[in-house]
Design an enzyme around this catalytic site. Structure first.
Site, PDB file in Angstrom:
ATOM      1  N   HIS A  59     -10.834   0.961  -3.022  1.00  0.00           N
ATOM      2  CA  HIS A  59      -9.629   1.051  -2.188  1.00  0.00           C
ATOM      3  C   HIS A  59      -8.776   2.278  -2.544  1.00  0.00           C
ATOM      4  O   HIS A  59      -8.539   3.127  -1.681  1.00  0.00           O
ATOM      5  CB  HIS A  59      -8.837  -0.260  -2.276  1.00  0.00           C
ATOM      6  CG  HIS A  59      -7.471  -0.190  -1.677  1.00  0.00           C
ATOM      7  ND1 HIS A  59      -7.255   0.102  -0.341  1.00  0.00           N
ATOM      8  CD2 HIS A  59      -6.242  -0.335  -2.229  1.00  0.00           C
ATOM      9  CE1 HIS A  59      -5.948   0.116  -0.100  1.00  0.00           C
ATOM     10  NE2 HIS A  59      -5.310  -0.136  -1.233  1.00  0.00           N
ATOM     11  N   HIS A  62      -2.009   4.192  -6.793  1.00  0.00           N
ATOM     12  CA  HIS A  62      -0.916   3.511  -6.085  1.00  0.00           C
ATOM     13  C   HIS A  62      -0.825   2.004  -6.339  1.00  0.00           C
ATOM     14  O   HIS A  62       0.244   1.421  -6.177  1.00  0.00           O
ATOM     15  CB  HIS A  62      -0.967   3.803  -4.583  1.00  0.00           C
ATOM     16  CG  HIS A  62      -1.944   2.956  -3.819  1.00  0.00           C
ATOM     17  ND1 HIS A  62      -3.270   3.288  -3.691  1.00  0.00           N
ATOM     18  CD2 HIS A  62      -1.787   1.785  -3.167  1.00  0.00           C
ATOM     19  CE1 HIS A  62      -3.889   2.367  -2.984  1.00  0.00           C
ATOM     20  NE2 HIS A  62      -3.008   1.420  -2.651  1.00  0.00           N
ATOM     21  N   GLU A 107       1.462  -2.491  -9.371  1.00  0.00           N
ATOM     22  CA  GLU A 107       1.584  -3.801  -8.758  1.00  0.00           C
ATOM     23  C   GLU A 107       0.505  -4.762  -9.266  1.00  0.00           C
ATOM     24  O   GLU A 107       0.790  -5.912  -9.557  1.00  0.00           O
ATOM     25  CB  GLU A 107       1.503  -3.654  -7.232  1.00  0.00           C
ATOM     26  CG  GLU A 107       1.709  -4.916  -6.434  1.00  0.00           C
ATOM     27  CD  GLU A 107       3.089  -5.522  -6.624  1.00  0.00           C
ATOM     28  OE1 GLU A 107       3.997  -4.800  -7.085  1.00  0.00           O
ATOM     29  OE2 GLU A 107       3.246  -6.717  -6.327  1.00  0.00           O
ATOM     30  N   ASP A 108      -0.695  -4.289  -9.380  1.00  0.00           N
ATOM     31  CA  ASP A 108      -1.822  -5.192  -9.615  1.00  0.00           C
ATOM     32  C   ASP A 108      -2.407  -5.162 -11.021  1.00  0.00           C
ATOM     33  O   ASP A 108      -3.329  -5.905 -11.327  1.00  0.00           O
ATOM     34  CB  ASP A 108      -2.967  -4.873  -8.632  1.00  0.00           C
ATOM     35  CG  ASP A 108      -2.530  -5.083  -7.183  1.00  0.00           C
ATOM     36  OD1 ASP A 108      -1.523  -5.800  -6.985  1.00  0.00           O
ATOM     37  OD2 ASP A 108      -3.175  -4.554  -6.279  1.00  0.00           O
ATOM     38  N   ASP A 154      -2.577   4.034   2.524  1.00  0.00           N
ATOM     39  CA  ASP A 154      -2.855   2.699   1.995  1.00  0.00           C
ATOM     40  C   ASP A 154      -3.013   1.707   3.149  1.00  0.00           C
ATOM     41  O   ASP A 154      -3.978   0.956   3.241  1.00  0.00           O
ATOM     42  CB  ASP A 154      -1.692   2.295   1.077  1.00  0.00           C
ATOM     43  CG  ASP A 154      -1.829   0.888   0.527  1.00  0.00           C
ATOM     44  OD1 ASP A 154      -2.959   0.487   0.209  1.00  0.00           O
ATOM     45  OD2 ASP A 154      -0.799   0.202   0.395  1.00  0.00           O
ATOM     46  N   ASP A 178      -8.508   6.142  35.441  1.00  0.00           N
ATOM     47  CA  ASP A 178      -9.136   6.867  36.512  1.00  0.00           C
ATOM     48  C   ASP A 178      -9.180   8.351  36.193  1.00  0.00           C
ATOM     49  O   ASP A 178      -9.773   9.136  36.897  1.00  0.00           O
ATOM     50  CB  ASP A 178      -8.366   6.627  37.810  1.00  0.00           C
ATOM     51  CG  ASP A 178      -9.215   7.003  39.009  1.00  0.00           C
ATOM     52  OD1 ASP A 178     -10.440   7.029  38.847  1.00  0.00           O
ATOM     53  OD2 ASP A 178      -8.657   7.292  40.059  1.00  0.00           O
TER      54      ASP A 178
HETATM   55 MN    MN Z   1      -3.177  -0.515  -1.752  1.00  0.00          MN
END
Ligand code: MN
Length: 726
Positions: A53, A77, A81-82, A144, A264
């Site tokens: 990712h 990034h 957070e993770d 992201d 069209d």
């Molecule tokens: Mn992310």
């Protein structure tokens, strides 16, 4: 436009080098290794290693021709957070700039978008921008989101819908605002795919079918154009245009027309070298086929607000069918696809060169409410987004976003919600933590106002209220209150005077006689006159002279003494919990200089302008009044009442996060309310926490102080009176 996903480090490096040969590849490699280690063992929903990712996000950023710090931020990034990574570690490893970018992306990721009103979506977009002090934060966030949308099928349905909806309302418009056409289009098409799968599938099929039918026709048009170009010796690359399904869907919905009517058109794009040649090409097309009136748009002379430039025209092509042309230069094409990122030029060390005068000018439209921003150069000086330097966006508990001026406090926020809320606010929770009323809000804060039915606006609030509305409301309340108080004081002073002269006070106030005096003195009503007496503009002597000229007056001039300013207490005077010996009924207030509390020894002092003021024995203000002993009266606490009293408490603690919250909860734990709180940080890494706490009596205060001193990190907690040195 670019939709190829980067899947390994070599691909990434190769791609960076295509547009930035001098790039600091080593830094990119280090970031990759760091991210790999941090995310080790983590997998995505799809089952692939998590690292794919951030790698793909960095890849999208290379498609935007981003600089190295942005790409590195892309790789890192999700580490804050993770994973267990901290901002400090990032700064150590990669420097301030990159740590700040990652932190910015993380903060935006934490915002919960919950309200789906159109106006709220706009505010939310502004909030996202205001939280990013650097445009690259937005670019990383968009990259992201794009990769998350590309891999959305792996999430369960509720989550899919939520992310797609948020993307459609917030991130696709942001990409559009920044002029990044391909990201906007891809995001929108992906949103359609998940939000309206049936529509998406049907459209996709019809477009494919139609294109198949059309292929020959398009080839014919392209052939004619190419031939004409060659004959006129004009340069130009003729291409078909990528299909934007969401755009077709939108047109069908908005104009309630059929797919055939929207689609069209045969759409053809010609890219040439110079602006002059754009117009030459336009002339050529118009000489080949008849233009459809009203369909010519000159976005070269008048660019769109995001700086998009092109000539658009529709002609009646071969076999009488409409053909739409877009004519633009190479440079205009780059701008249409890359938007803000197209302006980045790379210097030797991969630095962003943003001297280009036009760089951020398209953002002008975006900040149209920002009228005072006349000098564009202000935000061209750096890549920093200073667009919102004087506003913040904060959340209400219901998830609405409110725009507030920079420096706004919970008081401003409370008044922005409702006057009642403002008048009654005692404190606030910001992101779940208690803060003092003077705390300054920042973008993204979730603000919850704490109110108390006994709270009233304080004069002090004017010192930190920032919005005109809050200021006006506070002033209004103070004025009305002062008026009320003056009326009451005036009445009581007059009543006292009547009693002295053996007149019945209640009857006198209602008498024609007194009304006559009021008129004589230029007042419409007795109340108006009483207010003047209360303010001290008119003395009771002046009234008495006119009322009963025969009655001898006391010699003293009636001067209103300015005692130490006291703030009004809530409730009626007889609810103060103070008994006046001899049962005199006077307007009473507890003096603010010493804030007496039941249990303290107290004295009353009859002022001329403000009724009876209750001081602690020992208060220097009281002692200074000693010259006028006859105005001192003995008073006592009425222990039967259950009122609470404000006391100033000062706490010395080590300067550590959480101390304020812990002290606050200790105070509430001791069943006392905090009506004000203020923190001062000292140089010796200690913090002084000043509170105004509402307590029932001195014993209660003792319990509160004990509870505070039990909090870890607290050094001392004591009661403060104005005259006591700290
Ligand atoms: Mn992310």
């Amino acid at each position: 436009m670019p939709s190829d996903t980067i899947t390994d480090l070599d691909q990434l490096i190769t791609k960076v080098r295509t547009y930035n040969p001098e790039a600091d590849v080593d830094l990119v490699c280090r970031a990759y290794a760091f991210s790999a280690k941090a995310h080790e063992g983590q997998t995505r929903r799809s089952g692939e290693p998590y690292l794919q990712h951030p790698l793909a996000v960095a890849g999208v950023l290379t498609s935007l021709r981003s600089d190295v710090p942005a790409i590195v931020a892309g790789l890192l990034h999700d580490t804050l957070e993770d994973t267990l990574t901290t901002p400090e570690v990032l700064e150590q490893e990669f420097g301030k700039d990159i740590a700040r970018l990652v932190d910015g992306v993380t903060k935006i990721g934490k915002i919960q978008f919950r309200n789906h009103e159109e106006k709220q979506a706009e505010n939310f977009r502004k909030m996202v921008l205001s939280m990013a002090d650097d445009i690259r934060v937005i670019l990383v966030k968009l990259a992201d989101r794009l990769h998350n949308m590309r891999t959305l099928e792996h999430l369960h349905e509720a989550k899919r819908l939520q992310i797609a909806q948020e993307t459609l309302e917030i991130y696709a418009p942001l990409a559009n605002r920044l002029g990044i056409g391909w990201i906007k289009n891809e995001l929108e098409d992906l949103c359609l795919k998940y939000l309206k799968p049936d529509v998406y599938a049907a459209l996709k099929l019809r477009v494919a079918k139609r294109d198949e039918d059309r292929q020959q026709y398009i080839e014919e048009v392209v052939r004619i154009v190419k031939q004409a170009l060659a004959e006129a010796d004009l340069k130009g690359e003729v291409q078909g245009r990528p299909k934007h399904l969401y755009g077709i869907y939108q047109k069908m919905e908005r104009q309630s027309i059929s797919f055939e009517e929207v689609y069209d058109l045969t759409a053809i794009r010609i890219i040439t070298d110079t602006k002059m040649n754009c117009y030459a090409l336009l002339g050529l097309i118009h000489s080949l086929w008849r233009p459809v009136p009203g369909r010519f748009k000159d976005y070269i002379a008048i660019p769109k607000s995001n700086l998009y430039q092109s000539l658009h025209t529709t002609v009646v092509g071969p076999k009488g069918e409409h053909v739409e042309f877009q004519i633009r230069t190479e440079e205009m094409h780059r701008l249409a696809e890359y938007g803000i990122a197209a302006h980045w030029k790379y210097k030797e060390r991969g630095q962003v060169d943003d001297k280009d005068g036009k760089v951020f000018s398209w953002l002008r439209q975006f900040v149209e409410w920002h009228q005072d921003l006349t000098d564009n150069r202000q935000f061209m000086d750096s890549v920093k987004l200073d667009l919102f330097h004087d506003v913040v966006y904060v959340f209400t508990p219901k998830g609405m976003v409110k725009e507030m001026p920079l420096g706004s406090t919970p008081v401003d926020f409370a008044y922005a919600i409702h006057t009642e809320v403002g008048d009654r606010c005692v404190g606030a929770k910001v992101n779940g933590k208690i803060v003092p009323l003077r705390h300054q809000l920042t973008s993204g804060d979730a603000v919850e106002i704490l109110t108390s039915p006994t709270q009233v606006p304080h004069k002090d609030w004017l010192k930190f209220a920032r919005t005109p509305r809050a200021k006006a409301k506070i002033k209004h309340w103070l004025k009305v209150e002062e008026q009320k108080r003056s009326l009451e004081i005036g009445r009581r002073l007059l009543e006292r005077e009547f009693r002295k002269h053996d007149m019945a006070p209640a009857q006198m106030l209602k008498s024609e006689q007194l009304l006559g005096v009021a008129h004589e003195l230029g007042f419409e009503t007795v109340d108006e006159m009483s207010v003047a007496v209360g303010y001290g503009r008119l003395s009771t002597g002046q009234v008495m002279t006119r009322l009963a000229p025969a009655v001898p007056q006391e010699g003293k001039a009636e001067v209103v003494e300015e005692l130490h300013p006291s703030r009004p207490q809530v409730g009626k005077p007889d609810e103060k919990g103070v008994k006046v010996k001899g049962g005199r009924d006077l307007l009473m207030q507890l003096s603010r200089c010493c804030n007496p509390v039941p249990g303290d020894r107290i004295m009353g002092y009859i002022t001329r302008g403000r009724g009876l003021t209750i001081h602690s024995v020992g208060c220097p203000n009281l002692e200074a009044l000693d010259y006028d002993k006859e105005r001192l009266i003995e008073v006592d606490w009425d222990m039967a009442t259950s009122s609470t009293y404000p006391v100033k408490v000062s706490v010395l603690a080590v300067d550590k996060t959480g101390v304020l919250a812990n002290v606050s909860s200790a105070i509430s734990g001791a069943e006392a309310n905090i009506s004000r709180a203020e923190i001062t940080t000292r140089e010796d890494r200690k913090a002084v926490l000043d509170f105004v706490v509402e307590v029932g009596n001195t014993a209660h205060l003792g319990r509160v102080l004990k509870a505070i001193e039990g909090v870890e990190g607290v050094i001392t907690a004591r009661r403060i009176r104005a005259w006591q040195a700290r």
